[in-house]
Design an enzyme around this catalytic site. Structure first.
Site, PDB file in Angstrom:
ATOM      1  N   LYS A 104       0.959  -1.354  -0.110  1.00  0.00           N
ATOM      2  CA  LYS A 104      -0.038  -0.096   0.284  1.00  0.00           C
ATOM      3  C   LYS A 104       1.072   1.301  -0.027  1.00  0.00           C
ATOM      4  O   LYS A 104       1.383   1.556   1.113  1.00  0.00           O
ATOM      5  CB  LYS A 104      -0.971   0.136   1.482  1.00  0.00           C
ATOM      6  CG  LYS A 104      -1.913   1.218   1.237  1.00  0.00           C
ATOM      7  CD  LYS A 104      -2.732   1.445   2.379  1.00  0.00           C
ATOM      8  CE  LYS A 104      -1.972   2.380   3.145  1.00  0.00           C
ATOM      9  NZ  LYS A 104      -1.889   4.020   2.733  1.00  0.00           N
TER      10      LYS A 104
ATOM     11  N   GLY B 207       7.037   4.471   8.188  1.00  0.00           N
ATOM     12  CA  GLY B 207       6.331   5.788   8.731  1.00  0.00           C
ATOM     13  C   GLY B 207       6.683   6.021  10.205  1.00  0.00           C
ATOM     14  O   GLY B 207       7.492   6.031  10.606  1.00  0.00           O
ATOM     15  N   SER B 208       5.528   6.905  10.833  1.00  0.00           N
ATOM     16  CA  SER B 208       5.580   7.515  11.999  1.00  0.00           C
ATOM     17  C   SER B 208       5.789   6.543  13.029  1.00  0.00           C
ATOM     18  O   SER B 208       5.192   5.531  13.081  1.00  0.00           O
ATOM     19  CB  SER B 208       4.795   8.512  12.143  1.00  0.00           C
ATOM     20  OG  SER B 208       3.452   7.736  12.453  1.00  0.00           O
ATOM     21  N   THR B 209       6.372   6.766  14.118  1.00  0.00           N
ATOM     22  CA  THR B 209       6.523   6.002  15.205  1.00  0.00           C
ATOM     23  C   THR B 209       4.928   5.714  15.820  1.00  0.00           C
ATOM     24  O   THR B 209       4.919   4.753  16.213  1.00  0.00           O
ATOM     25  CB  THR B 209       7.440   6.802  16.338  1.00  0.00           C
ATOM     26  OG1 THR B 209       8.891   6.587  15.703  1.00  0.00           O
ATOM     27  CG2 THR B 209       7.520   5.849  17.611  1.00  0.00           C
ATOM     28  N   GLU B 210       4.398   6.748  15.886  1.00  0.00           N
ATOM     29  CA  GLU B 210       2.876   6.779  16.579  1.00  0.00           C
ATOM     30  C   GLU B 210       2.020   5.531  15.726  1.00  0.00           C
ATOM     31  O   GLU B 210       1.597   4.609  16.417  1.00  0.00           O
ATOM     32  CB  GLU B 210       2.393   8.053  16.143  1.00  0.00           C
ATOM     33  CG  GLU B 210       1.093   8.040  16.930  1.00  0.00           C
ATOM     34  CD  GLU B 210       0.261   9.414  16.384  1.00  0.00           C
ATOM     35  OE1 GLU B 210       1.091  10.506  15.885  1.00  0.00           O
ATOM     36  OE2 GLU B 210      -1.037   9.512  16.520  1.00  0.00           O
TER      37      GLU B 210
ATOM     38  N   GLY C  89       3.476   3.189  13.765  1.00  0.00           N
ATOM     39  CA  GLY C  89       4.263   1.817  14.027  1.00  0.00           C
ATOM     40  C   GLY C  89       3.755   1.199  15.337  1.00  0.00           C
ATOM     41  O   GLY C  89       3.892   0.027  15.304  1.00  0.00           O
TER      42      GLY C  89
ATOM     43  N   GLU D 172      10.626   0.787  10.201  1.00  0.00           N
ATOM     44  CA  GLU D 172      11.231   1.859  10.282  1.00  0.00           C
ATOM     45  C   GLU D 172      10.642   3.046  10.282  1.00  0.00           C
ATOM     46  O   GLU D 172       9.823   3.378   9.544  1.00  0.00           O
ATOM     47  CB  GLU D 172      11.845   1.741   8.594  1.00  0.00           C
ATOM     48  CG  GLU D 172      13.186   2.341   8.733  1.00  0.00           C
ATOM     49  CD  GLU D 172      13.099   3.738   8.091  1.00  0.00           C
ATOM     50  OE1 GLU D 172      12.887   4.566   9.161  1.00  0.00           O
ATOM     51  OE2 GLU D 172      12.862   4.070   7.169  1.00  0.00           O
TER      52      GLU D 172
ATOM     53  N   CYS E  91      13.227  10.637   7.585  1.00  0.00           N
ATOM     54  CA  CYS E  91      12.906   9.957   8.810  1.00  0.00           C
ATOM     55  C   CYS E  91      14.263  10.256   9.489  1.00  0.00           C
ATOM     56  O   CYS E  91      14.545  10.315  10.532  1.00  0.00           O
ATOM     57  CB  CYS E  91      12.658   8.442   8.609  1.00  0.00           C
ATOM     58  SG  CYS E  91      13.441   7.473   7.447  1.00  0.00           S
TER      59      CYS E  91
ATOM     60  N   GLU F 185      10.077  15.203  16.610  1.00  0.00           N
ATOM     61  CA  GLU F 185      10.079  15.013  15.395  1.00  0.00           C
ATOM     62  C   GLU F 185       9.460  15.945  14.543  1.00  0.00           C
ATOM     63  O   GLU F 185       7.987  15.960  14.443  1.00  0.00           O
ATOM     64  CB  GLU F 185       9.973  13.510  14.656  1.00  0.00           C
ATOM     65  CG  GLU F 185      10.465  13.519  13.315  1.00  0.00           C
ATOM     66  CD  GLU F 185      10.144  12.102  12.751  1.00  0.00           C
ATOM     67  OE1 GLU F 185       9.056  11.150  13.081  1.00  0.00           O
ATOM     68  OE2 GLU F 185      11.085  11.514  11.984  1.00  0.00           O
TER      69      GLU F 185
END
Lengths: 809, 334
Positions: free
Chosen positions: A192, A244-247, A249, A266, A300, A397
């Site tokens: 996706k 993508g974002s840590t949130e 993830g 990642e 990132c 970030e």
């Protein structure tokens, strides 16, 4: 402007890259795309569509299908159906396809570059010179891994159907980073792309058709977060890869916990960029430009925290402000600009809000004097100076062209500030002193460290983060492992429910007082033996359990064998603290760790008879089996002692004049949860590789048969294992595992137990995004060296840091 | 494509327009020389991406190329130079571009000449005569060019002779061994002696960068030359096996910037050797404009040392005017 006026002023003019071919490609599709499933275009199941825009103008480029659960079902089914055929094609056949993909990317390089720039807003220079060449390079490199799969990864099988979710900042490059290793490993893919930037993935799908990639091997489903969620939740996906974002993830980690899906993440970063007083300052200035104003800072691994050695801080900031004046911002397809547009209004607003917050907090903000183009989602390069490390700007970030700087006095302080972040993706170190740079690089908590360089990428060197920047690597040998599973793990059979009987109920804890009554008649006439009550083992010493309880340990026939301390959360806290403090173990040489492991083996052997008897009593096994378990435990200690100074990283052949050192670094503090069976061998099998690689561990031994492990305390003491390196907490494995998995100082957790326990560990690990290795309730044969020892354990006991060192004088 | 490029206001801490004071030099500052750091990989990366970050097209390219012509030190430094050859070169220096092309470019009312004509001492009188009234200065290579290993007194006498013959610019070569041995005092004294010998003539100091081994040595030698009073620092004689490169030029440009920032004196830069194409000229102009600003793209602060560059630029200008790729034989011969 007239030629004469230009002659006199030497102004720059427009230098547009034509978008004719990309526009024609869009037009050929009627600016309307479905999903790419089983080799054909499929309209959205629900009929819902969304638009992707050109962020430089706001104009709609195309309409895309919003992927539904039904669309994802169809795509996963196609990928599943394609898997056997794809497997049957074999390594060489798959290598041919990857090679053809690489060639086709090169043949259509300019179309892909223009399309990417149109859809994303990044400069054509970047897509032309960085993104697309790196895509081709990744495909070539992985054509190689496909070819060598059987010889380089023996006894491994493809992970299966992969669900891959990629971000909008490097749409095609992230596709390549995901798709290339998956296809090379023999997996099939449902990908996706991000909803802001779906076009290059769809163009890539056409390339796949053009080279005759078998239908269903690569499927592309477009859509927003809901589509991603459908992929994450899909039962028939074997492996998830997300960038993508840590949130987000973290959410994926939680949602997929216990599903048995392999996972690599990642995520975000707040990467430090350290400049020492002996650096080439002008070189470092350009490094900053490449670090934070590359792709408008929407990277990132952007070097977004500038850490300046005090002696050069002022001069550096002066140079940097001057350099900011000469950056050019403009239409992404202009070939003479440095910076294009931000991806979307929402991102622009987020950056604006964070900058405003910094200004409100009183931080000094600098932007160049030139005016940002009036139309389009432009944001100027921005520098905050003298930023307190505790301030919002230094912590979060920003994902925009915003740099925060602070100063440090000594290398140690520089490292301390650099590491003071939840993230750990990348770092950049600038110094002309080799000894300084190579001292600092290993101390930085980051998956990639660039010495006198920044943002260098190559397929041969793994990329990925420490800490909350995620786990797993993309590129290199380690990246291939993300799409492969050891054959034994793949084929493992489930445990029986009876394997997970509880250790003791509250009632039984009280009953323990009465247990001895049965044994009283056996008491020798000379009086009782001296009571041996094992405690917990924390920081190299026996520690009474905080609970104040012990629980009974019984033989399989119910006979009372003794008691063990009942560890609880506070004991976990203390044990992790002890492990944290034993940090020097991670810095000792492999040789020294080997010496200690050999010595441990030697001392265990000296007490082999005693341990054999203990095992026989605990497990009800035969003499021979018990003796064999001790012998194998000794041998296993030798195996990892042998590996301690040999499993030692690599030098990668990357296309620079220089080296990329892939260093195997220990996680730090690891949690190890042992199964009930093989109480000595399983304990040794988990502890020895972890400790050999320099980790400090908190182990919960066999819950119902902990006494083999508690007997080891004295062996540990006599073998010079430093206090805090191995900490042992007996008790309820799953209860302790939940606390350990949630503990933020614990960087990695290995769990062998029930499916529910595995799920709980994965779920709780989302807090600090620790790496986990759980068995999902499936057995392994600890006595079989292919299952109970080897490189899989070693690989799981380290994280790879790639240190790039360009050189030349 | 909408033209939405950012509007630049003051890209560089600028050197003022108009005549600049000559660099008088400074005392030799060995601490400064010793503190110089150059990372080759980082320099090469910058040099490589400078030309991918900027490009000029169409009218802009024509305008830039015309500017480049005015910066050329049109050079002939061959053993078989004759007065006839030098006169031809000077004629070309006066009229570097065909009138029909200049007209088509809207430049007919703008006088266009090269920056200077650069010859050996023996050809200075010929060049002086041929350029009389044109305002084009004559530059003489000097001091035992290209090796620079004749006795110091001979080298100084050479400068005196060329200055007396009317050369307004003197391109000297340094004793490379002094730089290679780190004898910065020796190098400083040598260049200061040359400067004194030049009097009013401008001193261009050729470092022979292809023979200096490292970028750090290039930067240090550049700095010492400026401290000793160089008006220009110049990369190469054109006779070394390695000519001017962008990364060497980047290093020298940055050293010039440092010197300007610390002393307030602007020193010029002259890359020489191997710069043969219009594309090369644009690359160097881009480097100067980006690292030092547009003021450093003017004749008093920047020159190309080149012999065949002009012909290629002419061809590109003709292409710009006619839309057809041009033949070399249609450009007037030097």
């Amino acid at each position: 402007m007239t030629v004469k006026a230009i002659f006199e002023t030497l102004e720059y003019g427009p230098a547009p890259e034509s978008d004719d071919v990309a526009r024609a490609w869009l037009a050929r599709h009627g600016a309307r795309f479905g999903h790419f499933v089983a080799g054909t275009w499929r309209a959205s199941d629900g009929g819902e569509t969304f638009a992707t825009i050109d962020p430089a103008t706001g104009a709609t480029l195309a309409h895309l299908a919003q992927g539904t659960v039904g669309d994802v079902d169809a795509a996963v089914a196609a990928a599943r159906a394609a898997l056997p055929g794809w497997h049957a094609i074999g390594p060489h056949g798959r290598a041919r396809y990857l090679y053809a993909l690489a060639r086709h990317v090169q043949k259509h390089a300019r179309l892909l570059a223009v399309l990417e720039s149109l859809d994303n807003g990044k400069s054509i220079r970047e897509t032309r010179d960085l993104d697309v060449p790196l895509v081709a390079r990744h495909l070539y490199h992985h054509a190689g891994w496909a070819q060598l799969l059987d010889t380089e990864f023996p006894d491994h099988v493809a992970a299966g159907v992969c669900g891959q979710i990629i971000p909008w900042n490097f749409p095609l490059l992230m596709l390549a980073w995901k798709v290339a290793p998956a296809l090379a490993a023999g997996c099939t893919v449902v990908l996706k792309p991000a909803e802001f930037t779906p076009l290059s993935a769809l163009a890539f799908a056409e390339l796949a058709t053009a080279i005759g990639l078998p239908k269903g091997v690569l499927n592309v489903v477009t859509g927003d977060g809901r589509t991603g969620q459908a992929i994450v939740d899909h039962d028939d996906v074997d492996k998830l890869a997300f960038t993508g974002s840590t949130e987000v993830g973290r959410g994926i980690r939680e949602r997929s916990a216990g599903s048995g899906k392999k996972l690599s993440l990642e995520l975000g970063g707040k990467s430090p960029f350290l400049v020492f007083d002996d650096a080439d300052l002008d070189g470092a200035i350009e490094g900053v430009v490449d670090a934070i104003w590359f792709n408008q800072g929407q990277v990132c691994c952007a070097g977004s925290r500038l850490l300046l050695h005090e002696p050069i801080a002022e001069a550096f900031i002066r140079k940097l402000k001057a350099r900011m004046e000469t950056l050019r911002m403009g239409h992404p397809l202009d070939k003479a600009i440095d910076m294009g547009t931000m991806i979307a209004p929402v991102q622009l607003q987020k950056v604006q809000a964070l900058v405003q917050r910094g200004i409100d907090e009183g931080v000094s903000c600098h932007q160049p004097s030139w005016a940002v183009p009036a139309d389009g989602l432009f944001y100027p390069p921005t520098l905050f100076t003298d930023v307190d490390p505790a301030s919002t700007l230094a912590q979060v970030e920003i994902f925009g062209p915003v740099l925060v700087s602070t100063t440090f006095r000594t290398p140690a302080e520089g490292v301390e500030i650099a590491n003071h972040t939840p993230f750990g993706l990348a770092a950049s170190v600038w110094s002309e002193s080799l000894s300084l740079a190579l001292d600092v690089a290993p101390k930085l908590k980051a998956g990639v460290v660039w010495v006198n360089a920044t943002n260098l990428f190559d397929a041969a060197a793994g990329f990925g983060g420490y800490r909350e920047s995620g786990f797993g690597r993309e590129g290199g040998r380690e990246g291939m492992h993300e799409y492969l599973v050891p054959a034994w793990e793949h084929d493992a059979e489930p445990y029986d429910d009876s394997d997970f009987a509880a250790i003791a109920s509250a009632a039984e804890l009280g009953d323990a007082l009465y247990d001895h009554a049965d044994d009283a008649s056996d008491a020798p006439a000379a009086g009782p033996g001296i009571d041996r009550t094992p405690k917990l083992y924390v920081g190299g010493k026996g520690a009474r359990p905080d609970s104040g309880y012990s629980y009974p340990v019984r033989a399989p026939d119910g006979r009372h064998l003794g008691e063990a301390g009942l560890g609880n959360r506070k004991d976990v806290r203390n044990a992790v603290e002890a492990a944290r403090k034993a940090e020097s173990w991670s810095g000792t040489s492999g040789h020294l760790r080997a010496q200690i492991l050999y010595y441990l083996g030697e001392n265990l052997e000296a007490r082999a008879r005693e341990f054999g008897e203990r095992l026989r009593a605990l497990t009800g096994s035969t003499d021979d089996d018990a003796r064999a378990e001790v012998e194998r435990s000794v041998a296993r200690l030798f195996t990892y002692a042998a590996h301690a100074d040999k499993f030692d990283g690599a030098v990668h052949d990357v296309p620079i004049r220089g080296v990329a050192l892939a260093m195997h670094e220990p996680w730090g503090v690891m949690a190890l949860s042992c199964p009930d069976e093989a109480p000595l061998l399983a304990f040794v099998s988990l502890v020895a590789p972890a400790v050999a690689m320099g980790n400090r561990v908190v182990v919960t031994p066999s819950p119902r048969r902990p006494l083999a492990a508690t007997d080891l305390y004295q062996v540990l003491d006599t073998s010079d294992v430093p206090g805090g390196v191995i900490n042992v907490l007996s008790g309820d494995r799953d209860e302790l595992a939940r606390t350990l998995a949630a503990h933020e100082e614990v960087a990695c957790h290995w769990y062998v137990g029930s499916a529910e326990g595995s799920a709980a560990v994965e779920r709780a690990s989302a807090g600090n995004l620790k790496a986990t290795w759980v068995n999902h309730g499936r057995r392994r044969d600890w006595h079989d060296p292919r299952q109970g020892e080897g490189r899989t354990y070693l690989r799981r006991a380290v994280q790879v840091k790639n240190v790039w060192i360009p050189y030349g004088e | 494509m909408p033209s939405t490029v950012s509007d630049h206001v003051a890209p560089h801490p600028s050197v003022p327009a108009g005549p600049l004071p000559r660099n008088p030099g400074t005392a030799l500052d060995l601490d400064w020389v010793g503190s110089v750091r150059v990372n080759r990989s980082a320099s090469e990366r910058r040099a490589a991406t400078l030309v991918t970050r900027r490009t000029v097209k169409k009218a802009w390219q024509a305008g830039w190329l015309l500017r480049a012509i005015t910066l050329i030190d049109l050079t002939t430094l061959a053993g078989d130079d004759t007065p006839g050859r030098v006169r031809r070169l000077c004629a070309k220096a006066r009229r570097p571009v065909r009138d029909d092309l200049l007209g088509a470019l809207g430049m007919d009312d703008t006088p266009l000449t090269v920056g200077a004509v650069c010859v050996y001492h023996a050809m200075v009188p010929t060049a002086m005569a041929a350029l009389r009234g044109s305002g084009i200065p004559v530059a003489a290579v000097s001091t035992g060019f290209p090796a620079g290993l004749s006795p110091l007194a001979t080298r100084v006498a050479e400068i005196h002779a060329s200055v007396e013959a009317g050369a307004e610019e003197i391109d000297v070569v340094i004793s490379r061994h002094l730089a290679l041995a780190g004898d910065w005092r020796g190098l400083f004294d040598e260049i200061a002696t040359f400067r004194e010998a030049c009097g009013e003539a401008h001193l261009k100091v050729i470092l022979g960068t292809g023979e200096l081994g490292t970028l750090r040595t290039v930067a240090r030698a550049s700095l010492v030359a400026m401290m000793a009073g160089a008006d220009f620092v110049k990369t190469s004689t054109g006779k070394e096996s390695e000519n001017a490169t962008l990364s060497v030029s980047l290093t020298m440009a940055r050293t010039i910037r440092d010197y300007w920032e610390r002393t307030g004196f602007a020193v010029g830069f002259k890359p020489a050797g191997g710069i043969r194409t219009a594309k090369d000229a644009l690359a160097w102009l881009t480097l100067m404009r980006e690292e030092l600003g547009p003021r450093w793209c003017e004749r008093d602060l920047f020159r190309f040392g080149a012999s065949s560059l002009l012909a290629d630029i002419e061809r590109q200008l003709e292409h710009h005017v006619t839309g057809r790729y041009a033949a070399l034989h249609k450009q007037p011969l030097a």
